[in-house]
Design an enzyme around this catalytic site. Structure first.
Site, PDB file in Angstrom:
ATOM      1  N   ILE A 167       0.916  -1.149   0.000  1.00  0.00           N
ATOM      2  CA  ILE A 167       0.000   0.000   0.000  1.00  0.00           C
ATOM      3  C   ILE A 167       0.953   1.196   0.000  1.00  0.00           C
ATOM      4  CG2 ILE A 167      -1.807   1.261   1.201  1.00  0.00           C
ATOM      5  CD1 ILE A 167      -2.722  -1.399   2.428  1.00  0.00           C
ATOM      6  N   PRO A 168       1.200   1.769  -1.177  1.00  0.00           N
ATOM      7  CA  PRO A 168       2.378   2.626  -1.399  1.00  0.00           C
ATOM      8  C   PRO A 168       2.256   4.069  -0.892  1.00  0.00           C
ATOM      9  CG  PRO A 168       1.111   2.452  -3.408  1.00  0.00           C
ATOM     10  CD  PRO A 168       0.432   1.569  -2.404  1.00  0.00           C
ATOM     11  N   CYS A 169       2.219   4.223   0.432  1.00  0.00           N
ATOM     12  CA  CYS A 169       2.115   5.570   0.994  1.00  0.00           C
ATOM     13  C   CYS A 169       3.349   6.420   0.676  1.00  0.00           C
ATOM     14  CB  CYS A 169       1.830   5.518   2.482  1.00  0.00           C
ATOM     15  SG  CYS A 169       2.839   4.393   3.426  1.00  0.00           S
ATOM     16  N   HIS A 170       4.431   5.785   0.257  1.00  0.00           N
ATOM     17  CA  HIS A 170       5.619   6.544  -0.136  1.00  0.00           C
ATOM     18  C   HIS A 170       5.379   7.351  -1.421  1.00  0.00           C
ATOM     19  CE1 HIS A 170       5.992   2.686  -2.276  1.00  0.00           C
ATOM     20  NE2 HIS A 170       6.646   3.371  -3.206  1.00  0.00           N
ATOM     21  N   ARG A 171       4.325   7.035  -2.150  1.00  0.00           N
ATOM     22  CA  ARG A 171       4.010   7.738  -3.401  1.00  0.00           C
ATOM     23  C   ARG A 171       3.178   8.994  -3.187  1.00  0.00           C
ATOM     24  NH1 ARG A 171       2.473   2.151  -6.502  1.00  0.00           N
ATOM     25  NH2 ARG A 171       4.600   1.338  -6.561  1.00  0.00           N
TER      26      ARG A 171
END
Length: 157
Positions: free
Chosen positions: A124-128
């Site tokens: 779940i790419p919260c870094h994006r």
């Protein structure tokens, strides 16, 4: 089925992977020094698949994941996470855009809180998610990890 844990060394440090009933429930950044060679890892097929997909991601061979997730949280958090998963490898969004696209246009600060509590980072790419001014913003694994993940994806050089 009981909960199983395993570890994986990565370019963003040691990850602790937790699964239950063939669903991924969490990935934690381990800040403690753990020598995984000292651990007995009885990885099942599902954990091995998660590790393979993560390794492929870190080597630039995988752009999305095909892993069953057990996403916990309120309807709001689930809306945010399901929308965030649609942000493709190498692309970014902002907290404000994520709030709008998840059906909660005025809740961009709450989106930040939901991301801070994301139990399954990377997948779940919260870094994006960036600030509106395209600043890097915060990251629950530390700013250096967010920068490293964005470098892997070609967003930052």
């Amino acid at each position: 089925m009981k909960t199983k844990e395993s570890y994986l060394n990565t370019p963003v440090g040691l990850l602790k992977i937790t699964v239950k009933d063939d669903k991924l429930i969490s990935i934690n950044y381990e800040n403690e020094k753990i020598n995984i060679n000292d651990l007995t890892l009885n990885d099942n097929e599902f954990i091995l698949e998660i590790k393979n997909q993560l390794q492929d991601y870190f080597e630039g061979k995988r752009k999305d994941f095909n892993i069953q997730l057990d996403i916990k949280g309120t309807k709001f958090k689930k809306d945010v996470y399901k929308t965030l998963i649609k942000v493709k490898y190498g692309e970014t969004t902002t907290y404000k855009e994520l709030a709008k696209n998840s059906g909660h246009p005025k809740a961009y600060r709450a989106v930040g809180t939901a991301l801070k509590n994301n139990k399954i980072p990377i997948i779940i790419p919260c870094h994006r998610v960036l600030k509106t001014d395209q600043g890097i913003g915060n990251y629950n694994g530390g700013k250096w990890r967010k920068e490293k993940l964005l470098q892997i994806e070609g967003v930052l050089t």
